[in-house]
Design an enzyme around this catalytic site. Sequence first.
Site, short mmCIF file in Angstrom:
data_model
loop_
_atom_site.label_atom_id
_atom_site.label_comp_id
_atom_site.label_asym_id
_atom_site.label_seq_id
_atom_site.Cartn_x
_atom_site.Cartn_y
_atom_site.Cartn_z
N ASP A 34 -9.06 9.59 -13.56
CA ASP A 34 -8.81 8.46 -12.66
C ASP A 34 -9.99 8.32 -11.67
O ASP A 34 -10.46 9.32 -11.12
CB ASP A 34 -7.51 8.79 -11.90
CG ASP A 34 -6.90 7.61 -11.19
OD1 ASP A 34 -7.18 6.47 -11.59
OD2 ASP A 34 -6.12 7.83 -10.24
N HIS A 35 -10.41 7.09 -11.46
CA HIS A 35 -11.41 6.77 -10.41
C HIS A 35 -12.65 7.65 -10.41
O HIS A 35 -13.06 8.16 -9.34
CB HIS A 35 -10.77 6.88 -9.01
CG HIS A 35 -9.87 5.75 -8.69
ND1 HIS A 35 -10.32 4.48 -8.43
CD2 HIS A 35 -8.53 5.68 -8.61
CE1 HIS A 35 -9.31 3.69 -8.20
NE2 HIS A 35 -8.19 4.39 -8.32
N GLY A 84 -1.72 5.16 -1.86
CA GLY A 84 -1.10 6.06 -0.89
C GLY A 84 -0.09 5.42 0.03
O GLY A 84 0.31 6.03 1.02
N VAL A 116 1.17 5.33 -10.80
CA VAL A 116 2.03 5.87 -9.73
C VAL A 116 1.56 7.28 -9.41
O VAL A 116 1.50 8.14 -10.31
CB VAL A 116 3.51 5.91 -10.16
CG1 VAL A 116 4.38 6.49 -9.04
CG2 VAL A 116 4.01 4.53 -10.58
N GLY A 117 1.23 7.52 -8.17
CA GLY A 117 0.77 8.84 -7.78
C GLY A 117 1.52 9.40 -6.58
O GLY A 117 2.23 10.40 -6.66
N THR A 118 1.38 8.71 -5.44
CA THR A 118 1.88 9.26 -4.18
C THR A 118 3.38 9.54 -4.19
O THR A 118 3.84 10.53 -3.62
CB THR A 118 1.50 8.29 -3.03
OG1 THR A 118 0.07 8.13 -3.07
CG2 THR A 118 1.89 8.84 -1.68
P1 13P Z 1 -0.40 5.60 -5.48
O1 13P Z 1 -0.73 7.03 -5.21
O2 13P Z 1 -0.47 4.76 -4.28
O3 13P Z 1 0.90 5.46 -6.24
O4 13P Z 1 -1.56 5.06 -6.47
C1 13P Z 1 -1.86 5.75 -7.63
C2 13P Z 1 -3.11 5.20 -8.22
O5 13P Z 1 -3.36 4.04 -8.24
C3 13P Z 1 -4.05 6.17 -8.82
O6 13P Z 1 -5.27 5.58 -9.13
#
Ligand code: 13P
Length: 282
Positions: A81-82, A178, A228-230
Amino acid sequence: MYTTITPLLSAAAQTGYTVGAFNAHNLEMLPPMIQAARDLGAPIIIQTSAGTARYVGMRNFVAVCRTLADNEAVDVALHLDHATSIEDIEDAITAGYSSVMYDGSALPFTQNIVASQRVVEYAHARDVSVEAEIGTIGGTEDGIEHEHGNYTQPEEVTAFLDAVDCDALAISIGTNHGQFRDKTQLDFPLLERIHAVTDRPLVVHGGTGVDEADYPRLMANGIRKFNVGTELLVGWTRSAQEALAASPVNRSLRHNMIPANDTVRDVVSHKITLFLGVPVQR
Ligand code: 13P
């Protein structure tokens, strides 16, 4: 099967659903994520930041994803990612990641085009898929703060995709990384204008801050990868904190990790159900 994101996103486009891409912060999170996908008969994208990949070890992420994909008979892609550094991309590909994101969104537009297409050529030659980005997604990710700058413009999408043969394109339509305390306001007219100019799979970042009521409209407008991460990070941390606070120090660690992992499984399962277009109530 362990695969790239390309067949997963094109199957999603055919039926109008979206594929969940979930950020893992450790190896503990992988079994509950992948088992949740298996239980729903859905594909899953596991993604890691370059920082997390280096902390855990890229080959370790690859080994666990491959093993779970085979053992659980579920389609799994492992995505970096990124990435802003070519070195991170090369290392991930060498380690066996099946997909990478090259994030050149902070570069001047033409430089982003040139660098992204270079990554595409390098990755495609090794059967690895590529996500690129134009526009700036705001918020905080992996401790790095980004201003909410410019939203992605349809004319830029056309020019970018004419030159860059990426497999997915991250766009900025009002989401922030986030954002877990409230929900964001999405620019749907802008998304509709972007969707009108391309069939390329589009990617939503900052999925935690997106209202679940907005999912169907995103899916109807070409969003085929949903990050979805945070929400997972916060859920895992809260469950682990609670369990650890109540635990004697010599209690076997699994008793404290299982509630945290179960939280991840429940969130992933809930999200994938919605991404498949099934309305559910919490
Ligand atoms: P969030 O952590 O805001 O859900 O975003 C995840 C994301 O886009 C990872 O690149």
